[in-house]
Design a protein around this motif. Structure first.
Motif, PDB file in Angstrom:
ATOM      1  N   PRO A 193      55.487  27.698  95.874  1.00  0.00           N
ATOM      2  CA  PRO A 193      54.978  28.443  97.035  1.00  0.00           C
ATOM      3  C   PRO A 193      56.070  29.147  97.842  1.00  0.00           C
ATOM      4  O   PRO A 193      55.797  30.155  98.491  1.00  0.00           O
ATOM      5  N   ASP A 194      57.295  28.646  97.779  1.00  0.00           N
ATOM      6  CA  ASP A 194      58.380  29.305  98.495  1.00  0.00           C
ATOM      7  C   ASP A 194      58.816  30.601  97.837  1.00  0.00           C
ATOM      8  O   ASP A 194      59.327  31.498  98.490  1.00  0.00           O
ATOM      9  N   ASN A 195      58.660  30.659  96.553  1.00  0.00           N
ATOM     10  CA  ASN A 195      59.043  31.863  95.823  1.00  0.00           C
ATOM     11  C   ASN A 195      58.158  31.998  94.586  1.00  0.00           C
ATOM     12  O   ASN A 195      58.505  31.529  93.516  1.00  0.00           O
ATOM     13  N   PRO A 196      57.005  32.626  94.740  1.00  0.00           N
ATOM     14  CA  PRO A 196      56.018  32.695  93.655  1.00  0.00           C
ATOM     15  C   PRO A 196      56.559  33.386  92.396  1.00  0.00           C
ATOM     16  O   PRO A 196      56.045  33.173  91.310  1.00  0.00           O
ATOM     17  N   TYR A 197      57.598  34.210  92.566  1.00  0.00           N
ATOM     18  CA  TYR A 197      58.177  34.863  91.392  1.00  0.00           C
ATOM     19  C   TYR A 197      58.727  33.844  90.391  1.00  0.00           C
ATOM     20  O   TYR A 197      58.963  34.159  89.237  1.00  0.00           O
ATOM     21  N   LEU A 198      58.953  32.619  90.873  1.00  0.00           N
ATOM     22  CA  LEU A 198      59.450  31.569  89.979  1.00  0.00           C
ATOM     23  C   LEU A 198      58.495  31.287  88.826  1.00  0.00           C
ATOM     24  O   LEU A 198      58.909  30.795  87.782  1.00  0.00           O
ATOM     25  N   LEU A 199      57.230  31.609  89.022  1.00  0.00           N
ATOM     26  CA  LEU A 199      56.271  31.440  87.924  1.00  0.00           C
ATOM     27  C   LEU A 199      56.764  32.169  86.686  1.00  0.00           C
ATOM     28  O   LEU A 199      56.697  31.670  85.568  1.00  0.00           O
ATOM     29  N   LEU A 200      57.249  33.365  86.916  1.00  0.00           N
ATOM     30  CA  LEU A 200      57.785  34.170  85.819  1.00  0.00           C
ATOM     31  C   LEU A 200      59.020  33.522  85.224  1.00  0.00           C
ATOM     32  O   LEU A 200      59.206  33.478  84.011  1.00  0.00           O
ATOM     33  N   PHE A 201      59.848  33.005  86.123  1.00  0.00           N
ATOM     34  CA  PHE A 201      61.066  32.349  85.678  1.00  0.00           C
ATOM     35  C   PHE A 201      60.740  31.226  84.687  1.00  0.00           C
ATOM     36  O   PHE A 201      61.320  31.122  83.618  1.00  0.00           O
ATOM     37  N   PHE A 202      59.779  30.378  85.053  1.00  0.00           N
ATOM     38  CA  PHE A 202      59.431  29.266  84.167  1.00  0.00           C
ATOM     39  C   PHE A 202      58.795  29.764  82.874  1.00  0.00           C
ATOM     40  O   PHE A 202      59.062  29.240  81.804  1.00  0.00           O
ATOM     41  N   GLU A 203      57.968  30.790  83.005  1.00  0.00           N
ATOM     42  CA  GLU A 203      57.355  31.370  81.804  1.00  0.00           C
ATOM     43  C   GLU A 203      58.408  31.854  80.814  1.00  0.00           C
ATOM     44  O   GLU A 203      58.263  31.693  79.610  1.00  0.00           O
ATOM     45  N   HIS A 204      59.452  32.473  81.341  1.00  0.00           N
ATOM     46  CA  HIS A 204      60.498  32.994  80.457  1.00  0.00           C
ATOM     47  C   HIS A 204      61.163  31.872  79.657  1.00  0.00           C
ATOM     48  O   HIS A 204      61.721  32.102  78.597  1.00  0.00           O
ATOM     49  N   PHE A 205      61.121  30.649  80.193  1.00  0.00           N
ATOM     50  CA  PHE A 205      61.644  29.512  79.436  1.00  0.00           C
ATOM     51  C   PHE A 205      60.562  28.814  78.630  1.00  0.00           C
ATOM     52  O   PHE A 205      60.769  27.744  78.068  1.00  0.00           O
ATOM     53  N   GLY A 206      59.383  29.398  78.594  1.00  0.00           N
ATOM     54  CA  GLY A 206      58.293  28.811  77.827  1.00  0.00           C
ATOM     55  C   GLY A 206      57.580  27.685  78.558  1.00  0.00           C
ATOM     56  O   GLY A 206      56.822  26.923  77.953  1.00  0.00           O
TER      57      GLY A 206
END
Lengths: 242, 199
Positions: A20-33
């Motif tokens: 919730p502090d940085n929703p862009y992190l969703l993408l970050f985790f996705e990039h690592f599968g």
């Protein structure tokens, strides 16, 4: 006033609490599968489950959260594959998802906004998109295999094979160009392009452009501060073992 | 003062940096503050975007004054402010353009920073204005209609060096860097018509 808030990642932080502090992190985790749901798992647990080194993920995650890397990151040659996986997945996100999405929004916008400026914007983006694809293609076909090959040579204790060198400088220039044009597009939409029935589409377009911009900025930081130094280290390691 | 001022604070204590952010927030200075935890990080931030003020806890200069000097000479325009709450050698203190201390009240901090920003304004007059000059418009029109630097120089009877300097100013004022982006800008400003654009 805008105050940059930085959250430093620690191994025991729950992923669900940090998103919730940085929703862009969703993408970050996705990039690592790593995909949702994550329950109450900590960063450390998720790394273990996905066979990722904690140190590397922490370095990446902090970079992603705006903590600029200054000293040499603690990375081993064994992280190479995961780094390349991250970069490849983000390429997949660019060329398979967000760029086509943006193009789609621009086409819709051009349908309602029939100004000559808008037709130029559409052309600008189509040209830009093909430049981006060319760059991604180059990385996928030349840079990444080169890096993985270096890693294999180290693993197999081989001497460095003569290969066609690619230029790191050229590679950096292309990056700057990609970020620059993305920035130009945002400025044109915010400051100059005449409004013609496109309020909602323009806003959606800008949200996507900011999302892309965020990811691409971190992406090039990873290439610049992590990948390139690692490649240089691998090259000198191989040269020494001659 | 209406323009946006970019500021970096090199400070590891959240108590201090958050406090500084709070004071700036109420100061009326229209600014964006980034916190860096080392001189190196500040250098990276500065390379990415120009900041007018860099506020540094002198503790980062201990055994590190070489790096400080090299950054200082690389970014000439920057004003350096020491954020002092301990005792330091006069030699270190003298490297700053101004000082703020932890015991300063908010208005003193604001005054100190405003004074530096005013100085900066005086030396940089005009460049913050976003309206293009007549000559810049000439260059932009030719650029947007597909002329290369050399062609622009020949047509306007100026040197390539001058063309490049005009282009730099145009990009700074409009915020747009690429030629194709500037072409669209020129159309939106009715400087050129769409059918004069060379394919």
């Amino acid at each position: 006033m805008f105050h940059t808030k930085k959250i430093y990642f620690t191994p025991d932080l729950k992923i669900s609490e940090i998103i919730p502090d940085n929703p862009y992190l969703l993408l970050f985790f996705e990039h690592f599968g790593i995909t949702l749901p994550v329950q109450d798992k900590s960063l450390e647990t998720v790394c273990k489950e996905n066979g990722l080194s904690l140190g590397m993920v922490l370095t990446f995650a902090n970079l992603f959260n705006g903590v600029t890397q200054v000293s040499d990151p603690e990375l081993s040659f064994d992280d190479t594959k995961a780094i390349i996986l991250y970069l490849k997945n983000s390429h997949e996100f660019y060329s398979g998802e967000i760029y086509p999405d943006i193009l789609n929004t621009i086409e819709q916008m051009a349908e309602v906004n029939d100004s000559s400026e808008m037709s130029l914007v559409k052309k600008f983006f189509i040209n830009y998109f093909s430049e981006v694809n060319e760059h991604l293609d180059y990385e996928n076909k030349v840079v990444f295999p080169y890096v993985l090959d270096l890693y294999d040579q180290i693993k197999n204790g081989e001497h460095r094979k003569k290969r066609k060198e690619y230029s790191v400088v050229q590679y950096r220039d292309q990056h700057n160009d990609i970020e620059e044009k993305l920035d130009d597009l945002k400025k044109l939409l915010i400051k100059y392009l005449p409004q013609k029935n496109d309020r909602m589409l323009r806003r959606k377009l800008l949200y996507s452009l900011f999302e892309l911009d965020y990811d691409i900025t971190v992406h090039s930081q990873i290439e610049e501060f992590i990948l390139i130094p690692l490649v240089e280290k691998m090259e000198s390691h191989l040269n020494q073992s001659k | 003062m209406n323009r946006l001022v970019n500021i970096i604070a090199v400070e590891t204590s959240p108590l201090i940096s958050e406090g500084l952010a709070g004071i700036l927030n109420k100061s009326g200075i229209h600014c964006r503050l980034s916190i860096a935890s080392s001189l190196e990080e500040a250098e990276l931030l500065q390379a990415k975007q120009k900041h007018e003020l860099i506020i540094v806890n002198p503790i980062f200069l201990n055994n590190n004054s070489k790096l400080f000097h090299s950054i200082k000479s690389r970014f000439e325009r920057v004003k350096w402010v020491g954020l002092v709450y301990a005792l330091y050698d006069q030699e270190i203190i003298s490297m700053f353009d101004a000082l703020i201390t932890a015991s300063d009240n908010p208005s003193t901090v604001t005054d100190t920073l405003n004074k530096l920003l005013d100085e900066e304004n005086g030396t940089e007059q005009g460049s913050l204005q976003e309206i293009l000059t007549g000559r810049e418009i000439d260059v932009l029109k030719l650029l947007a209609t597909g002329n290369a630097n050399k062609e622009i120089a020949d047509k306007l009877n100026i040197s390539i060096h001058t063309v490049i300097s005009h282009r730099k100013n145009i990009s700074q004022k409009t915020g747009i860097k690429s030629v194709s982006g500037l072409t669209i800008y020129a159309v939106t400003q009715k400087l050129i018509s769409i059918d004069t654009i060379r394919e």
